[in-house]
Design a protein around this motif. Structure first.
Motif, mmCIF file in Angstrom:
data_model
loop_
_atom_site.group_PDB
_atom_site.id
_atom_site.type_symbol
_atom_site.label_atom_id
_atom_site.label_comp_id
_atom_site.label_asym_id
_atom_site.label_seq_id
_atom_site.Cartn_x
_atom_site.Cartn_y
_atom_site.Cartn_z
ATOM 1 N N TYR A 99 14.923 10.196 -7.286
ATOM 2 C CA TYR A 99 14.582 9.065 -6.426
ATOM 3 C C TYR A 99 13.293 8.426 -6.915
ATOM 4 C CZ TYR A 99 17.853 11.395 -3.225
ATOM 5 O OH TYR A 99 18.955 11.988 -2.673
ATOM 6 N N GLU A 100 13.105 7.206 -6.506
ATOM 7 C CA GLU A 100 11.877 6.489 -6.872
ATOM 8 C C GLU A 100 10.687 7.152 -6.165
ATOM 9 O OE1 GLU A 100 10.019 1.941 -6.829
ATOM 10 O OE2 GLU A 100 11.991 2.386 -5.948
ATOM 11 N N PRO A 131 6.684 7.682 -4.862
ATOM 12 C CA PRO A 131 5.577 6.847 -4.371
ATOM 13 C C PRO A 131 4.458 6.799 -5.404
ATOM 14 C CG PRO A 131 5.577 8.976 -3.270
ATOM 15 C CD PRO A 131 6.834 8.929 -4.082
ATOM 16 N N GLU A 169 0.163 7.132 0.623
ATOM 17 C CA GLU A 169 1.478 6.906 1.210
ATOM 18 C C GLU A 169 2.454 7.802 0.446
ATOM 19 O OE1 GLU A 169 4.669 3.267 1.744
ATOM 20 O OE2 GLU A 169 2.523 2.794 1.826
ATOM 21 N N PHE A 194 5.334 9.174 0.754
ATOM 22 C CA PHE A 194 6.797 9.159 0.797
ATOM 23 C C PHE A 194 7.324 7.768 0.496
ATOM 24 C CE2 PHE A 194 5.555 12.413 3.946
ATOM 25 C CZ PHE A 194 6.064 13.525 3.298
ATOM 26 N N ARG A 195 8.520 7.752 -0.040
ATOM 27 C CA ARG A 195 9.258 6.510 -0.198
ATOM 28 C C ARG A 195 10.729 6.804 0.069
ATOM 29 N NH1 ARG A 195 8.140 2.590 -5.120
ATOM 30 N NH2 ARG A 195 6.321 2.272 -3.777
ATOM 31 N N ASN A 222 14.795 6.114 0.068
ATOM 32 C CA ASN A 222 15.854 5.527 -0.745
ATOM 33 C C ASN A 222 17.158 5.624 0.042
ATOM 34 O OD1 ASN A 222 14.706 5.333 -3.830
ATOM 35 N ND2 ASN A 222 13.769 7.020 -2.704
ATOM 36 N N ILE A 263 14.364 10.964 0.257
ATOM 37 C CA ILE A 263 12.899 10.894 0.310
ATOM 38 C C ILE A 263 12.344 11.677 -0.871
ATOM 39 C CG2 ILE A 263 10.831 11.460 1.636
ATOM 40 C CD1 ILE A 263 12.542 11.403 4.150
ATOM 41 N N TYR A 311 5.061 12.570 -3.073
ATOM 42 C CA TYR A 311 4.119 12.322 -4.165
ATOM 43 C C TYR A 311 3.837 13.642 -4.897
ATOM 44 C CZ TYR A 311 -0.178 11.041 -6.606
ATOM 45 O OH TYR A 311 -1.141 10.816 -7.560
ATOM 46 N N ILE A 369 6.696 5.061 8.383
ATOM 47 C CA ILE A 369 7.209 4.119 7.395
ATOM 48 C C ILE A 369 8.682 3.885 7.738
ATOM 49 C CG2 ILE A 369 5.614 4.785 5.554
ATOM 50 C CD1 ILE A 369 7.789 6.484 4.345
ATOM 51 N N THR A 411 12.605 1.566 6.774
ATOM 52 C CA THR A 411 13.414 0.786 5.846
ATOM 53 C C THR A 411 14.775 0.514 6.471
ATOM 54 O OG1 THR A 411 14.301 0.695 3.594
ATOM 55 C CG2 THR A 411 14.334 2.832 4.692
#
Length: 719
Positions: free
Chosen positions: A306-307, A309, A314, A316-317, A319, A338, A341, A635, A637
Motif C-alpha cells: 500500500y502507499e 504515509p 500523520e 496512516f494512509r 487505501n 492501511i 509509517y 483521518i 476517505t
C-alpha cells in the motif's frame, strides 16, 4: 577218625610268630613274580576294556545333554536381550512417569515388609546420611581383640537394601556431567544442581535454593525430575496432549441491512497467531478447528504494497478498492487497506524489555521452551546496545533470572536464555506481576516499555481467571507498560488467554510454530512488533443505503465495537507498529443485487434498481492516537466509483490475493457465505495474484491450500 572227646584231649597248637604273616605274603609275591616274569600284564589292545565298553555308551548319554545345554544357553541369552530392550522401551516411554511411581511404591512397601530394619540399623543409617561435622579425637593404640571383633560383627545390622525406586532411577538417570549450569527456571552464577543436591538442598522451578525435600519425596519423584539432559533426550518422545486447546473467537458476522444499521465499527487487528496455528495443524495433515480460524489474522499475515504515509505526524494512509466478489455473483467486495509509517533504525526509541518465560512442565517439548529460547536469542541480536533486557521465569513460583541488563552485554543475556529449563506447575499470574515490577522499576519515559510473554497459556497456579488477569494488564497499560504474547505448543494451547492479554496490553499476539516464524516475527518484523506508531486505532465505515443494500464485515468478530465507542477515547483498541499493514474486507450487496435478507412487509422499501447509482458506496473514518498522546486524531476517505474495478481480474494485485486468503479462511470455518467456492478456486485466484514474494510467504500459502484438500477432519488416534 577221632571222636570229639579225643580231639579235646589233643594239645593246643603253638601261636605263630608275629612276622609269620608278612613272611608268607613276601614268599607268595616272589613266587608270582618268578612265574609271570615272561608274560605282559593287561591286554594287547590300545584301550582298556572298561573304556571300550564306555565308548559305545557315550553317544547315547552325552549328546542329548550337550544339546539341551546349548538350547538353555540360547534361550537365556534371548530372554536377556528381549528383557533389556523391553525395559529400556518402557523407561523411555512417556507413560513411565505416570505409571512407574505407584508400582515402585508398592514394590518398595513389599520389600520394606520383607526386610524390616532394626531400630539400631535405622539410627546408624540416619547418622550415615548426615554430613559428618565432628572431628574424632585420637585414642591410644590397643591390641586387637578377636573375640570383641567377632561379637561386634555379629551384632552389626545387615547392609541396608536399596529401595526399588533408587535402583530403577539409578539405571535410568545418567551420571551428572562434570560441568553444567542448567536448572529448572534458572539462577545465574550457581553451581550444578547435582552438587546442590549432594549438599542437601535442591533447586526449585523458579531458580531459588530450597531446603531438601524429605527422603520419600526424592525417592518417589517421577521420571520428569531426572537431570536436565535426561529431559532433553526424552523430549522428542513426549506425546503432546490433544483436544484441550482454547480459542478466542465468535460466530461469523452476518449480513446487515444498510438502511437499518448503516454504521460498522471495529478495532484493527494486526495479530497473526491464527494463521500460524492453522499452518501448524495443516502441516500435521489435520484441518484446524473452525474456532481457531480468525479470517482477519490470515489476511493480515501477509505484507501488502500500500502507499505509505510521508511523515510520522500523520502515520496512516488509507487505501480503498471496490471489485466483484468471485464467490458470489452480483455481490462486491470493498477492500480497506492501511499502512503505517516505517520508523528509521536510527530514530526508533530505546527499548526496555522484560522477557517473561514460562518454564513449567508443559513447556518441555521441542516446539515449546527450546523454540522460545531460539526465538528470543534471535530478538536479542536485533536490539541496540542502549536497549535493556530483563528475564523472569515462572513455573511453580516466579523468579528473576536476569536483572535489567544492557544489550551491550549480549553474551551474558544469551547465556541466561540458554540455561533455561522446564519443569513444574504454571504460576503465570505471579510471573506477570514480577515482570511488570521489573519493567516499572526501570521505566524509560522516552522509550518503549514492554513485557514479552512466551507461554502455552496453561496457567494452573495462582490467579487463573482471565478477567482478573485482564484487569491487571489494563492497569499496567495505563502506566505505559505494554504486553505482547508469543504462544507455543498445541493440544493445550490457551489462545483465548493469549488474545485477551495481548489485546488489553496494547500488544500483539503471535504464535511461534517454527523457527522461520520466529524469524519473521522477531527479526524481519521486529520494528513493527516492538515499536508502535499509533495506538487505539479504530475504523468506522458508514454505508450509503442508496448504493448498498446489505454488507458484512469479513472477520474481526472479536474486535467489533459499538458505534459510540469510536469517539470515546477511553475505549481501548488495537495498535499498529512501524511499517505495518492492516487490511479489512467488506462483502456488500449493491442495491438491486441478490439480497440475503428479505425486506419487511411493513418496513421502508429499498431504492428501486432503476434509480441512478450514487457516486459513493461508503465513507471510511480512521481514529488513532500517537504513542505518547491521549487525544485521538481522525483521518477519512470516501469509497467511490473512482476506486472500482469492473472485473475481478482488473482489481489491484494485493486486493485479489487478500480475497483468496479470505476465501480460504471462510471455507475452513464452514463456507457459510462462500457457496460452492472451493480450494481449487482459492488456488486459482491466489496463484494469479502472487506477485512479488521475497520471503516466499505467499508460496507457502499455496502449499497450505493444497494440504487442506487432503487433510483429515480430526487428528488420528495415537496407537
Amino acid at each position: 577218625m577221632s571222636s570229639d572227646p579225643d580231639i579235646t584231649r589233643l594239645p593246643a597248637s603253638p601261636p605263630p610268630p608275629p612276622d609269620a604273616r608278612d613272611a608268607a605274603v613276601q614268599q607268595a609275591l616272589l613266587r608270582f613274580d618268578r612265574k609271570s616274569a615272561a608274560t605282559a600284564q593287561g591286554i594287547s589292545t590300545d584301550i582298556r576294556l572298561i573304556e571300550r565298553t564306555a565308548a559305545s555308551l557315550r553317544p547315547s548319554r552325552e549328546r542329548p545333554v550337550m544339546k539341551r545345554t546349548r538350547y538353555l544357553l540360547a534361550a537365556s541369552l534371548a530372554c536377556l536381550v528381549a528383557g533389556s530392550g523391553a525395559y529400556l522401551h518402557l523407561m523411555r516411554s512417556p507413560q513411565v512417569a505416570q505409571f512407574a511411581p505407584p508400582v515402585e511404591q508398592k514394590l518398595a512397601s513389599n520389600e520394606a515388609a520383607r526386610v524390616e530394619p532394626t531400630v539400631q540399623a535405622k539410627k546408624e543409617s540416619e547418622s550415615q546420611a548426615q554430613p559428618q561435622t565432628q572431628i574424632p579425637t585420637a585414642t591410644p593404640a590397643a591390641k586387637p581383640n578377636p573375640e570383641a571383633a567377632a561379637r561386634s560383627a555379629a551384632a552389626a545390622p545387615p547392609p541396608a537394601t536399596p529401595h526399588v525406586e533408587d535402583r530403577i532411577l539409578s539405571r535410568v538417570a545418567p551420571q551428572a556431567p562434570a560441568a553444567t549450569d542448567r536448572v529448572q527456571g534458572f539462577m545465574p552464577g550457581t553451581s550444578s544442581p547435582y552438587s546442590a543436591r549432594s549438599r542437601g538442598d535442591y533447586r526449585t522451578d523458579d531458580g531459588f535454593n530450597r531446603a531438601s525435600p524429605p527422603a520419600f519425596a526424592q525417592q518417589m519423584a517421577p521420571a520428569e525430575s531426572l537431570p536436565d539432559h535426561t529431559q532433553r533426550e526424552r523430549v522428542p518422545g513426549l506425546a503432546e496432549p490433544a483436544g484441550r486447546d482454547k480459542f478466542a473467537n465468535a460466530p461469523e458476522n452476518a449480513f446487515q441491512i444498510a438502511r437499518d444499521a448503516p454504521v460498522s465499527t471495529f478495532s484493527i487487528d494486526v495479530d497473526t497467531a491464527s494463521y500460524a496455528f492453522v499452518r501448524a495443524q495443516l502441516n500435521r495433515n489435520v484441518l484446524p478447528p473452525a474456532a481457531s480460524v480468525r479470517t482477519e489474522e490470515l489476511i493480515n499475515y501477509f505484507p501488502y504494497d500500500y502507499e505509505a504515509p510521508a511523515s510520522p505526524d500523520e502515520p496512516f494512509r488509507a487505501n480503498v478498492a471496490v471489485f466483484p466478489n468471485p464467490w458470489a455473483e452480483g455481490r462486491k467486495l470493498i477492500r480497506i487497506g492501511i499502512k503505517g509509517y516505517a520508523l528509521q533504525q536510527t530514530n526508533r526509541p530505546r527499548a526496555n524489555l522484560v522477557f517473561l518465560i514460562d518454564t513449567s512442565g508443559s513447556m518441555q517439548p521441542l516446539n515449546r521452551l527450546p523454540l522460545v529460547k531460539q526465538s528470543l536469542a534471535m530478538l536479542v541480536t536485533q536490539l541496540q546496545p542502549e536497549d535493556r533486557i530483563a528475564i523472569v521465569t515462572y513455573a511453580g513460583n516466579a523468579g528473576t533470572a536476569l536483572e535489567p541488563t544492557s544489550v551491550s552485554e549480549k553474551a551474558k543475556i544469551l547465556a541466561t536464555i540458554d540455561r533455561l529449563e522446564a519443569g513444574g506447575s504454571t504460576a503465570g499470574a505471579e510471573g506477570i506481576r514480577r515482570a511488570y515490577a521489573l519493567a516499572e522499576q526501570n521505566f524509560d519515559a522516552n522509550g518503549v516499555n514492554r513485557v514479552i510473554l512466551a507461554t502455552d497459556g496453561d496457567f494452573n497456579v495462582g490467579i487463573t481467571n482471565k478477567d482478573e488477569l485482564k484487569g491487571f494488564v489494563e492497569r499496567q497499560r495505563e502506566k505505559g507498560i505494554f504486553l505482547s504474547v508469543l504462544g507455543v505448543g498445541a493440544g493445550n494451547y490457551n489462545d483465548a488467554l493469549a488474545q485477551a492479554l495481548a489485546q488489553n496490553g496494547n500488544g500483539v499476539a503471535a504464535y511461534i510454530d517454527t523457527i522461520n516464524e520466529a524469524r519473521k516475527v522477531l527479526v524481519e518484523e521486529a520494528s513493527s512488533t516492538l515499536f508502535p506508531i499509533g495506538k487505539d486505532v479504530k475504523i468506522q465505515v458508514e454505508f450509503n443505503p442508496a448504493a448498498v443494500a446489505e454488507y458484512r464485515l469479513i472477520g474481526y468478530e472479536t474486535r467489533r465495537l459499538n458505534r459510540d465507542d469510536f469517539t470515546n477515547d477511553k475505549v481501548d483498541a488495537g495498535d499498529v507498529g512501524s511499517g505495518q499493514t492492516v487490511t479489512a474486507l467488506y462483502d456488500i450487496v449493491p442495491v438491486g443485487g441478490p439480497r440475503t435478507v428479505d425486506d419487511l412487509r411493513y418496513g421502508a422499501r429499498a431504492a428501486a434498481s432503476g434509480a441512478p447509482s450514487p457516486a459513493e458506496y461508503a465513507f471510511v473514518k480512521i481514529r488513532y492516537k500517537l504513542p505518547r498522546s491521549d487525544r485521538s486524531v481522525v483521518i477519512s476517505t470516501p469509497v467511490d466509483r473512482g476506486s472500482e474495478s469492473a472485473r475481478f481480474e482488473e482489481a489491484p494485485l494485493d486486493a485479489r490475493f487478500a480475497t483468496g486468503v479470505a476465501a480460504f479462511g471462510e471455507i475452513l470455518r464452514g463456507g457459510k457465505h462462500t457457496g460452492q467456492f472451493g480450494y481449487d478456486d482459492v488456488l486459482r485466484i491466489a496463484s494469479a495474484a502472487r506477485g512479488d514474494d521475497p520471503y516466499a510467504y505467499r508460496a507457502e500459502f499455496l502449499q497450505l491450500v493444497r494440504a487442506a484438500k487432503t487433510a483429515s477432519a480430526m487428528q488420528p488416534l495415537r496407537p
